[in-house]
Design an enzyme around this catalytic site. Structure first.
Site, PDB file in Angstrom:
ATOM      1  CB  SER A  17     -14.546 -42.703  -1.061  1.00  0.00           C
ATOM      2  OG  SER A  17     -15.492 -43.717  -1.330  1.00  0.00           O
TER       3      SER A  17
ATOM      4  CD  GLU B 225     -10.467   2.768  46.048  1.00  0.00           C
ATOM      5  OE1 GLU B 225     -10.062   3.054  47.185  1.00  0.00           O
ATOM      6  OE2 GLU B 225     -11.549   2.188  45.842  1.00  0.00           O
TER       7      GLU B 225
END
Length: 689
Positions: A334, A74
């Site tokens: 419990s 690019e």
């Protein structure tokens, strides 16, 4: 002519700057909100308001092969030009003169960024001039690194994918830090024509474009021809991966709580989170349909939550996976018993070897029963907690006080909830309150720390440290859950709890619990560093027949510990003031549990009230007993002799026994009454069929 051409060119150049307009940098800064773990690994990302995936990315976090090929393909002179590459422009002009059209626009990466900021892709000469003008402005305002960062974030990759990170995650299922040469070349090629080269729609076009990038990279001496040949053989994927969505409940909550934060750093550990989410899903499926599971793991030395699983599959509608069960208020069963006994130890009322009677007991109208509906006689408190007996726990809570237990929870940063804001009752011993899995984790973290309360946290600041706004140090003594000695006594009992069959993860202190009606199964444990809590049940609070903490939640707990670490950190050592030995070694006041009203000096202890244990109140007795075998009436407690009455009429009974024999005559309703030697009574209404 030359002067005229130059003047015309200059005029167009000035006009291009005038037409370029302002740079929309603020819009470019908008990214997907990302939530990362303690090591900045992605947990989850959210789309932008426009519905696009645009994730933050830094050049240092991108594979260097990708960057080298990007520049080669690019913009070879990216770091030397000022937004416009003169050589590329001359090449484009020459192609225009030869072919009569723009073959190559000579665009630099800076020009492409300016185009992406502008949202226009003009291939005309005037459009290119505007891009050049914008690129020059961009170079004046930003550094090369900042411009490259914008390209890596904004480059289009097809559909709603923007930026190299989003593309790498969607197409390869991984971060762009380590890419194969073929993958890197694909990411270079796609932005040139993102829709025509989408991997999920036209993989062949993408493959051809990738190969051109590889050839260009060879020509630029970025890679070798052999490397390019191997890269060309790589398979081109034809579908998108789903973006990571770990800890979905927690991440959604954090994003909603901190709407201005673009990046949210959590204390979670991504590999552990992923592993435990899988564990919760697998175990819930084994247990049954519509069953969900939740897990919380914390480092109790720092208060940092390392994993938080809210359900057994966020997208599983059959299990209501969207409901966060880590923060849902449920009955803890419990699992509160250790704290009850801990307060008794702290107050000097009991010791693990103190003897206590597990027998029929009534507190006003409340008559607790054990889970197995049996009585176990005289046991030590150690045995009572190990076996999770209900009646001894209620007896101890009656003396410690439910209000004191709730107060200690509140001082430790946890608020227990009660229906309609009612007062706490003795039913707390059996889970008669509402707490979340997060809150239970915090309580057990304090227990693991020797009673020092600690606040659990989810977030880290930008330096990777726990947020200063949260309390991560031990709270002051005024906020202590219980004394170090009491906490050690509790831990010494819980560490000997037998593991479930085929359990993984080694030995550690833990407690299980099952709520009333088999709605919730719990298992919470800790070693010297970690605390883990697991919950199993249905999000709609309906019953799961047969579900138990030991068989449903404990296997998850042990498996979770095994996934955290192979070795267990040692628990806290025994305090110097601990009393060890058998019951015979205890001081006289600690040898036997005393209820209010007991007189240990005379050796007399308060007798329990008389209770009819069979037949139960409101029960139905089948007709086999009518005219056949007699019915055996049974009572617990009370002072002998006992007097039995049927509908107000006495029947014969053994004065030395708590049982009586009754031969029913006819079907119908009958009222049973028993009276002990001190005039205390109990009644039961039954139906004979």
């Amino acid at each position: 002519m030359a002067l005229t051409g130059a003047a015309t060119t200059y005029g167009l150049y000035v006009k291009a700057f005038a037409d370029a307009g302002p740079l929309l940098l603020d819009e470019a800064k908008a990214t997907s909100v990302t939530v990362v773990d303690r090591d900045e690994r992605l947990l989850r990302a959210f789309t932008t308001t426009a519905g696009n995936w645009r994730l933050p990315i830094d050049p240092k976090d991108v594979d260097q092969h990708y960057l080298k090929m990007l520049f080669a393909f690019e913009d070879k002179r990216f770091y030397s030009h000022h937004g416009v590459d003169p050589k590329a422009v001359l090449r484009a002009v020459g192609q225009l003169l030869r072919h009569g059209r723009l073959v190559s626009g000579g665009s630099t990466l800076t020009m492409q960024v300016s185009r992406l900021l502008d949202g226009k892709h003009e291939r005309t000469a005037s459009g290119k001039l505007r891009q050049m003008a914008r690129a020059i402005n961009l170079e004046r305002k930003l550094s090369k690194t900042e411009i490259l960062k914008l390209y890596l974030r904004l480059a289009p990759f097809g559909g709603n994918l923007e930026g190299v990170r989003a593309a790498s995650l969607a197409y390869f299922g991984k971060e762009p830090r380590r890419l194969s040469l073929g993958e890197a070349a694909l990411l270079v090629a796609l932005p040139q024509s993102p829709e025509q080269r989408r991997l999920d729609r036209n993989p062949e076009a993408a493959r051809r474009a990738r190969n051109r990038v590889l050839d260009r990279a060879v020509a630029a001496h970025v890679i070798t021809a052999a490397d390019a040949a191997r890269a060309k053989t790589e398979r081109v994927v034809k579908a998108r991966y789903a973006f990571p969505m770990l800890a979905p409940h927690l991440t959604e909550t954090q994003v909603a709580t901190h709407p201005k934060d673009d990046i949210i750093k959590l204390t979670l550990d991504r590999p552990l989170q992923a592993s435990l989410e899988k564990l919760a899903t697998e175990q819930a499926r084994l247990i049954g349909d519509k069953v969900s599971a939740a897990i919380v793991v914390a480092d109790h030395q720092t208060g940092e939550i390392l994993a938080q699983v809210g359900s057994a599959g966020y997208m599983d509608t059959g299990r209501q996976g969207a409901v966060d069960m880590a923060t849902a208020v449920r009955s803890p069963g419990s699992t509160l018993k250790p704290f009850i006994y801990g307060l008794a130890f702290e107050a000097g009322l009991a010791h693990p070897e103190t003897l206590i009677d597990d027998r029929a007991t009534r507190f006003g109208t409340y008559a607790p029963k054990n889970f197995d509906e049996n009585f176990h006689g005289t046991v030590s408190i150690r045995e009572a907690l190990e076996q999770s007996l209900n009646i001894p726990a209620v007896r101890v809570l009656a003396r410690v006080g439910p209000g004191k237990l709730v107060g200690r929870f509140r001082r430790a940063g946890v608020d227990a909830r009660f229906p309609d804001k009612s007062e706490p009752t003795l039913a707390m011993a059996l889970g008669g309150t509402g707490l979340t899995l997060e809150e239970m984790t915090q309580l057990y973290a304090s227990l693991a720390r020797g009673g020092d309360s600690i606040a659990l946290v989810h977030r880290l600041d930008e330096r990777g440290r726990t947020l200063a706004a949260t309390r991560v140090k031990p709270l002051v003594n005024a906020h202590r859950l219980m004394s170090p000695l009491a906490a050690w006594y509790v831990t010494d009992i819980l560490k000997d709890a037998p593991p479930p069959p085929n359990a993984k993860g080694g030995r550690f202190a833990y407690k299980t619990g099952t709520s009333y009606g088999y709605r919730d199964a719990w298992a919470i444990g800790y070693d010297g560093k970690y605390v883990v809590a697991a919950w199993v049940g249905k999000p709609d609070n309906s019953s799961v027949p047969g579900i138990l903490g030991r068989t449903a939640a404990a296997p998850i707990l042990f498996d979770a510990f095994a996934r955290i670490s192979e070795k267990r950190a040692p628990l806290q050592s025994m305090p110097a003031n601990a009393i060890t030995g058998t019951n015979a070694d205890l001081p006289a006041p600690l040898k036997r549990w005393r209820d209010p009203g007991d007189d240990p000096a005379s050796g007399r202890f308060l007798e329990p009230p008389v209770l009819i244990s069979f037949p139960p109140d409101q029960s139905e007795i089948e007709g086999a007993e009518l005219g056949g075998d007699p019915l055996i009436l049974k009572a617990d407690g009370g002072a002998l002799p006992l007097t039995w009455l049927i509908d107000g009429t006495p029947i014969e009974s053994n004065p030395h026994s708590r049982e009586a024999t009754w031969q029913p005559g006819t079907a119908g309703f009958a009222k049973l009454t028993v009276i002990d030697a001190k005039g205390r009574t109990d009644r039961a209404s039954i139906r004979l069929r």
